[in-house]
Design a protein around this motif. Structure first.
Motif, mmCIF file in Angstrom:
data_model
loop_
_atom_site.group_PDB
_atom_site.id
_atom_site.type_symbol
_atom_site.label_atom_id
_atom_site.label_comp_id
_atom_site.label_asym_id
_atom_site.label_seq_id
_atom_site.Cartn_x
_atom_site.Cartn_y
_atom_site.Cartn_z
ATOM 1 N N LYS A 115 -7.156 6.559 96.384
ATOM 2 C CA LYS A 115 -8.082 6.396 95.453
ATOM 3 C C LYS A 115 -8.492 7.613 94.590
ATOM 4 C CE LYS A 115 -9.477 1.959 96.540
ATOM 5 N NZ LYS A 115 -9.576 0.855 95.404
ATOM 6 N N THR A 116 -8.330 8.814 95.351
ATOM 7 C CA THR A 116 -8.748 9.903 94.316
ATOM 8 C C THR A 116 -7.564 9.941 93.470
ATOM 9 O OG1 THR A 116 -9.552 10.688 96.490
ATOM 10 C CG2 THR A 116 -8.734 12.614 94.915
ATOM 11 N N LYS A 117 -6.439 9.823 93.764
ATOM 12 C CA LYS A 117 -5.373 10.051 92.866
ATOM 13 C C LYS A 117 -5.477 9.178 91.398
ATOM 14 C CE LYS A 117 -1.064 9.240 94.156
ATOM 15 N NZ LYS A 117 -0.060 9.623 94.981
ATOM 16 N N ALA A 118 -5.939 8.212 91.599
ATOM 17 C CA ALA A 118 -5.981 7.128 90.971
ATOM 18 C C ALA A 118 -7.229 7.178 89.758
ATOM 19 C CB ALA A 118 -6.065 5.691 91.525
ATOM 20 N N THR A 119 -8.497 7.835 90.203
ATOM 21 C CA THR A 119 -9.450 8.154 89.729
ATOM 22 C C THR A 119 -9.648 9.705 89.089
ATOM 23 O OG1 THR A 119 -10.643 6.628 91.042
ATOM 24 C CG2 THR A 119 -11.981 7.980 89.601
ATOM 25 N N MET A 120 -9.315 10.625 89.877
ATOM 26 C CA MET A 120 -9.368 12.010 89.344
ATOM 27 C C MET A 120 -8.054 12.275 88.743
ATOM 28 S SD MET A 120 -11.721 11.321 91.691
ATOM 29 C CE MET A 120 -13.360 11.836 92.182
ATOM 30 N N ARG A 121 -7.979 12.129 87.554
ATOM 31 C CA ARG A 121 -6.691 12.484 86.866
ATOM 32 C C ARG A 121 -6.642 13.979 86.003
ATOM 33 N NH1 ARG A 121 -6.043 6.561 84.097
ATOM 34 N NH2 ARG A 121 -6.306 5.349 86.208
ATOM 35 N N GLY A 122 -6.351 14.820 86.881
ATOM 36 C CA GLY A 122 -6.331 16.183 86.387
ATOM 37 C C GLY A 122 -7.770 16.462 86.192
ATOM 38 N N ASP A 123 -8.229 17.129 84.880
ATOM 39 C CA ASP A 123 -9.421 17.402 84.529
ATOM 40 C C ASP A 123 -10.315 16.216 84.407
ATOM 41 O OD1 ASP A 123 -9.042 20.075 84.938
ATOM 42 O OD2 ASP A 123 -8.521 20.587 82.857
ATOM 43 N N TRP A 124 -9.582 15.046 84.100
ATOM 44 C CA TRP A 124 -10.236 13.734 83.550
ATOM 45 C C TRP A 124 -10.587 12.955 84.800
ATOM 46 C CZ3 TRP A 124 -11.940 13.184 78.408
ATOM 47 C CH2 TRP A 124 -11.323 14.043 77.862
ATOM 48 N N VAL A 125 -11.765 12.073 84.516
ATOM 49 C CA VAL A 125 -12.094 11.091 85.439
ATOM 50 C C VAL A 125 -12.248 9.771 85.009
ATOM 51 C CG1 VAL A 125 -14.026 10.328 87.090
ATOM 52 C CG2 VAL A 125 -13.573 12.626 86.837
ATOM 53 N N PHE A 126 -11.342 8.824 85.703
ATOM 54 C CA PHE A 126 -11.341 7.410 85.290
ATOM 55 C C PHE A 126 -12.637 6.803 85.553
ATOM 56 C CE2 PHE A 126 -10.153 3.014 86.285
ATOM 57 C CZ PHE A 126 -9.788 2.598 85.044
ATOM 58 N N THR A 127 -13.319 6.216 84.641
ATOM 59 C CA THR A 127 -14.551 5.652 84.972
ATOM 60 C C THR A 127 -14.725 4.037 85.260
ATOM 61 O OG1 THR A 127 -15.332 5.125 82.971
ATOM 62 C CG2 THR A 127 -15.815 7.083 83.416
ATOM 63 N N GLY A 128 -13.644 3.677 85.100
ATOM 64 C CA GLY A 128 -13.520 2.109 85.423
ATOM 65 C C GLY A 128 -14.467 1.097 84.517
ATOM 66 N N ASP A 129 -14.766 1.890 83.355
ATOM 67 C CA ASP A 129 -15.597 1.150 82.292
ATOM 68 C C ASP A 129 -14.819 1.165 80.983
ATOM 69 O OD1 ASP A 129 -18.184 1.126 83.645
ATOM 70 O OD2 ASP A 129 -18.141 3.009 83.348
ATOM 71 N N ARG A 130 -14.861 -0.093 80.247
ATOM 72 C CA ARG A 130 -14.003 -0.526 79.174
ATOM 73 C C ARG A 130 -15.313 -0.055 77.901
ATOM 74 N NH1 ARG A 130 -8.859 -1.594 78.837
ATOM 75 N NH2 ARG A 130 -9.183 -3.418 77.343
ATOM 76 N N TYR A 131 -14.754 0.539 76.778
ATOM 77 C CA TYR A 131 -15.347 1.145 75.742
ATOM 78 C C TYR A 131 -14.592 0.849 74.499
ATOM 79 C CZ TYR A 131 -19.730 2.707 77.918
ATOM 80 O OH TYR A 131 -21.035 3.091 78.593
ATOM 81 N N TYR A 132 -15.666 1.240 73.578
ATOM 82 C CA TYR A 132 -14.870 1.263 72.222
ATOM 83 C C TYR A 132 -15.816 2.360 71.413
ATOM 84 C CZ TYR A 132 -18.143 -1.966 69.715
ATOM 85 O OH TYR A 132 -19.134 -2.413 69.288
#
Length: 513
Positions: free
Chosen positions: A382-399
């Protein structure tokens, strides 16, 4: 814009509280609670005594301490005192069922826990299934053969406590995800993270000062409330109003009338409920209103401004980032949007391959900033899927629009396709809630009798309205007339209430069955 913070080689997050002893703020009121007030000197003494009490129990430094503590002055004392002594406190949702606490205790491996007396029966029922739990400290009750009394161990402890020699990048505390998309995950935060949120959002967006009085019906066990009620005011020597128990509109209005807060924080659900139940309370003391936990409907934003003359600063934060990282500003508000990146944070929107999308296109939101959690506790995948280097995958869709504002389109796992085209639940919800018959709603993807994907809406109707076939047709026509017709809800279900987390997030995953 960056937020440059320097830390000494050894730094403990409890300094956020204890700094107030050395800034001519020791006698300022830190907490308003019911009939009592607590100064910063008193709060620091409580924290020091609690940290020393934990050490006297022989608990190894670095152990996890589960907190099941209601919004009272004991909360900040336990939180900061645990960290100052070198332990890792875990503020925990106070309205869960016993099985959930069993999971949290077993998953965290907590050696000790501290619990408010009204909540202790939930722990007593499961304690024998947690052999690693050596100590249970109860606030508001005498010690027994199975428990320790908070008052007794505090009375026996000394007040002075030097901070443990932790570093800025050592684990400081954990928070469990609210479970809006399933099983909670332990989110590990570092000693530096709190100070980053106070230097970015609290100071540069809110402009918090020692004269402010913060009131957050959103509870302190959640990352949002933890900042609002605990870390933000402590960072400048401001005051916080703590409300124990359920924040009904009547209790919230009474609290505002009594304590005259200047900063008000809650979630969209309560803003809507306050509008519906307004009782002529004088709201003029409030200079900033903040909304988070989920997107604020434009209709609620407009109605609040019209009623009280105060803008609501909508924003987005996550437990992984600790607080709000995209927000509207007092001088820069775009209704319907989450606003712009908070100073010190960067954001980007990417497609499923990680490539940034074009402006105006919807994708997954990633964020970067030094308040980011280190990992999920014992969950490397789960950590690897979310903490992507310096970036964090929020799980939110945006434009993002042409002016740089970010617009929420729903959770990444909430989006669904109808007739081969993406549907954003939040867009349909915002359209439905504009209709006066709708008090609250949630939209999910569903399968119709033909096995095709369609839009399904769960509606809580406004007071005095009754849901029936005529209302259903009216609401369907309302959506068709305002957004793409294929997005309208083919299925409408009426409910007395919607399932939510304790922080007000609608739990759409519970509605998908």
């Amino acid at each position: 814009m960056t937020v440059d913070l320097s830390f000494p080689p050894h730094y403990n997050a409890s300094e956020l509280l204890f700094q107030n002893l050395h800034a001519d703020r020791r006698d300022r009121i830190a907490i308003y609670w019911e009939e009592e007030t607590y100064t910063y000197a008193q709060l620091c003494e409580m924290a020091g005594r609690f940290g020393n009490a934990l050490k006297s129990l022989g608990i190894p430094v670095g152990s996890r301490i589960l907190m099941l503590v209601m919004d009272t002055p004991y909360f900040p004392a336990v939180f900061f005192g645990s960290m100052r002594a070198g332990y890792i406190p875990i503020p925990t949702n106070t309205v869960l069922h016993g099985d959930a606490y069993l999971y949290l205790l077993q998953d965290s491996g907590a050696k000790a826990m501290i619990v408010s007396q009204p909540l202790y029966p939930k722990i007593a029922a499961i304690r024998d299934q947690c052999p690693q739990l050596e100590h249970v400290i109860v606030i508001g009750e005498e010690g027994t053969a199975d428990t320790l009394s908070y008052d007794e161990i505090i009375a026996a402890a000394t007040r002075n406590l030097d901070p443990a020699p932790t570093t800025p990048t050592d684990p400081a505390f954990m928070l469990y995800s609210s479970g809006s998309t399933g099983f909670p995950k332990g989110i590990v935060h570092l000693h530096r993270n709190i100070r980053y949120t106070t230097a970015s959002y609290a100071q540069q967006v809110l402009g918090i000062t020692p004269e402010d009085i913060c009131f957050s019906p959103s509870k302190a066990f959640h990352a949002y409330g933890l900042g609002n009620s605990v870390t933000f005011p402590c960072s400048v020597g401001a005051s916080a109003v703590l409300l124990t128990g359920r924040p009904t509109p009547a209790r919230v209005f009474a609290t505002i009338a009594r304590f005259r807060p200047t900063l008000f924080f809650t979630a969209p659900t309560l803003y809507a409920a306050l509008l519906a139940a307004y009782d002529e309370t004088d709201m003029s003391s409030i200079r900033r209103c903040v909304s988070a936990a989920e997107a604020l409907p434009q209709a609620v934003c407009r109605q609040w401004k019209a009623r009280f003359g105060i803008d609501i600063l909508d924003g987005i934060g996550t437990t992984e980032m600790l607080h709000i990282f995209i927000s509207n500003r007092p001088e820069q508000i775009k209704a319907g949007s989450s606003g712009y990146p908070v100073p010190g944070y960067q954001a980007k929107i990417v497609d499923e391959t990680g490539v940034p999308v074009r402006q105006g296109e919807t994708g997954d939101l990633l964020v970067k900033g030094d308040s980011a959690a280190a990992c999920y506790w014992h969950k490397p995948e789960k950590t690897k899927a979310t903490m992507r280097g310096d970036w964090v995958f929020t799980g939110d869709r945006y434009y993002q629009d042409t002016e740089g504002a970010y617009y929420y389109e729903g959770r990444s796992d909430d989006m669904f396709k109808v007739s081969g085209q993406w549907v954003s639940p939040i867009e349909v919800e915002n359209t439905l809630i504009e209709h006066p018959a709708v008090f609250e709603c949630a939209v999910v993807g569903a399968t119709n009798e033909q096995g095709l994907q369609c839009t399904k809406a769960f509606i809580v109707w406004a007071q005095g309205i009754q849901g029936d076939d005529t209302l259903t047709q009216t609401l369907q026509d309302h959506v068709k007339s305002r957004i793409a017709p294929y997005k309208y809800p083919r299925i409408v279900v009426y409910r007395d209430e919607l399932p939510k987390t304790a922080t007000g997030k609608i739990q759409r995953f519970l509605l998908r069955g």
